[in-house]
Design an enzyme around this catalytic site. Structure first.
Site, PDB file in Angstrom:
ATOM      1  NE  ARG A  12      -4.112 -24.297  -8.242  1.00 10.71           N
ATOM      2  CZ  ARG A  12      -3.281 -23.328  -8.587  1.00 10.71           C
ATOM      3  NH1 ARG A  12      -3.603 -22.044  -8.408  1.00 10.71           N
ATOM      4  NH2 ARG A  12      -2.114 -23.607  -9.152  1.00 10.71           N
ATOM      5  CG  HIS A  16      -6.712 -17.734 -10.706  1.00 10.25           C
ATOM      6  ND1 HIS A  16      -7.033 -17.038  -9.564  1.00 10.25           N
ATOM      7  CD2 HIS A  16      -5.730 -18.612 -10.345  1.00 10.25           C
ATOM      8  CE1 HIS A  16      -6.285 -17.455  -8.556  1.00 10.25           C
ATOM      9  NE2 HIS A  16      -5.496 -18.410  -9.005  1.00 10.25           N
ATOM     10  CB  SER A 166       3.158 -16.780  -9.534  1.00 12.11           C
ATOM     11  OG  SER A 166       3.618 -17.734  -8.623  1.00 12.11           O
ATOM     12  CG  HIS A 195       2.905 -23.614 -11.739  1.00 14.64           C
ATOM     13  ND1 HIS A 195       1.703 -24.294 -11.711  1.00 14.64           N
ATOM     14  CD2 HIS A 195       2.581 -22.296 -11.856  1.00 14.64           C
ATOM     15  CE1 HIS A 195       0.704 -23.421 -11.823  1.00 14.64           C
ATOM     16  NE2 HIS A 195       1.213 -22.202 -11.913  1.00 14.64           N
TER      17      HIS A 195
END
Length: 338
Positions: A12, A16, A166, A195
């Site tokens: 996932r 990118h 992120s 994350h």
């Protein structure tokens, strides 16, 4: 001795890194290898979540339902999971994913916009899915502010809430403060996740700090496959976790083999810390801006680092990919006037 739930995001977030161009044979091979390595969960879908395939974010080689069906069909151990960004993915998309075998979903919002996740978290619970809130660009909110947003997601029904770096912009203290704030603010039964991105070369260190502060779910990917300089490399994290005596349930050598034999050969651009990806962490920019900014740099002849730093100065966030060209044109105009 901490016990950790390791969720792989190669299929996932790793989208990118190759412009959402995974073929079905590749994802099936990778998913099967991860399943045999005993990771707890495998996330699959367009890099920007369900229905992310678009001109703005990048057209996927396949539809989400095709990717999900291919992965769900080969899993025997790991949970099949996906990502949904309200405003991009819909409840209809979520129902379709669940029908194909998705057992868990992360509902992602900007770190100050948890309220837009209410409908989708509640819908996921109604579908009897495991559901986590995913507070993106966590460096743009204070630990206290992030904890309040996490409490909102918890109230909507999230089983877990993630501190999501992120931009790969947080230092270890930044991660420590935010994970600690969430752990203190949420109910004991609500899990905390971490994350991170590797743009400042802190992907493993920040994941370790997150676990030390109470994070149970840890995102990682084979060879770090992900946006920008990638995510926490799962094989490296597993090795460090072994050294620390943590229980993660994964087969380290199987992860090493999958990273080197299956994932690295797919990278048309190396997933690593270099001048461009380092600039993302330095400027605090959304990691998936990388390939878009590199395209704009090539088209308009503007240094990609200047584009990324200016995006950071303007505090651009995920969903504003269309602004990258605007920034490049503004910088080009400034250069021509000079």
């Amino acid at each position: 001795m901490p016990s950790i739930y390791v969720q792989d995001v190669t299929l996932r977030d790793g989208m990118h890194a190759i412009r959402h161009q995974y073929g079905l044979d590749a994802i099936t091979s990778i998913a099967r290898a991860l399943d045999r390595a005993k990771v707890a969960a495998i996330e699959i879908g367009h890099g920007d979540g369900l229905s992310g395939s678009s001109f703005n974010y990048g057209i996927g080689r396949h539809q989400d339902v095709e990717w999900i069906a291919a992965v769900a069909d080969v899993l025997e151990h790991a949970k099949c999971t996906t990502l949904l960004l309200p405003g991009i993915g819909t409840v209809h998309d979520l129902k379709a994913a669940a029908a194909l075998g998705v057992a868990s979903v992360r509902v992602a919002t900007h770190c100050t916009e948890a309220d837009v996740a209410k409908q989708h978290i509640e819908a996921a619970r109604a579908l009897d899915l495991d559901v986590a809130g995913f507070l993106m660009m966590a460096h743009m909110n204070s630990p206290e502010g992030l904890a309040k947003q996490a409490q909102m997601m918890e109230a909507y029904g999230a089983h877990c809430v993630y501190v999501t770096d992120s931009a790969g912009a947080l230092t270890m203290d930044g991660v420590r403060e935010r994970v600690r704030a969430l752990r203190q603010a949420l109910k004991p039964e609500t899990q905390v996740g971490i994350h991170v991105h590797h743009n400042l070369s802190l992907g493993v260190a920040n994941a370790v700090v997150g676990v030390e502060e109470g994070a149970y779910r840890v995102d990682a990917s084979l060879a770090g496959m992900g946006a920008g300089a990638g995510n926490t490399p799962i094989e490296v994290f597993a090795a460090v976790a072994d050294r620390l005596g943590w229980q993660h349930g994964c087969n380290l050598f199987a992860l090493m083999d999958a990273a080197d034999d299956l994932v690295r050969p797919l990278q048309d651009r190396p997933v690593r810390v270099d001048r461009e990806t380092l600039s993302i962490g330095y400027a605090g920019v959304y990691s998936s801006f990388l390939r878009h900014a590199e395209n704009a740099s090539k088209t308009y002849g503007v240094d990609v680092r200047d584009i990324l730093v200016e995006l950071g100065r303007r505090r651009m966030v995920g969903g504003q990919e269309d602004m990258i060209v605007d920034v490049a044109l503004d910088l080009l105009a400034s250069q021509q006037r000079a």
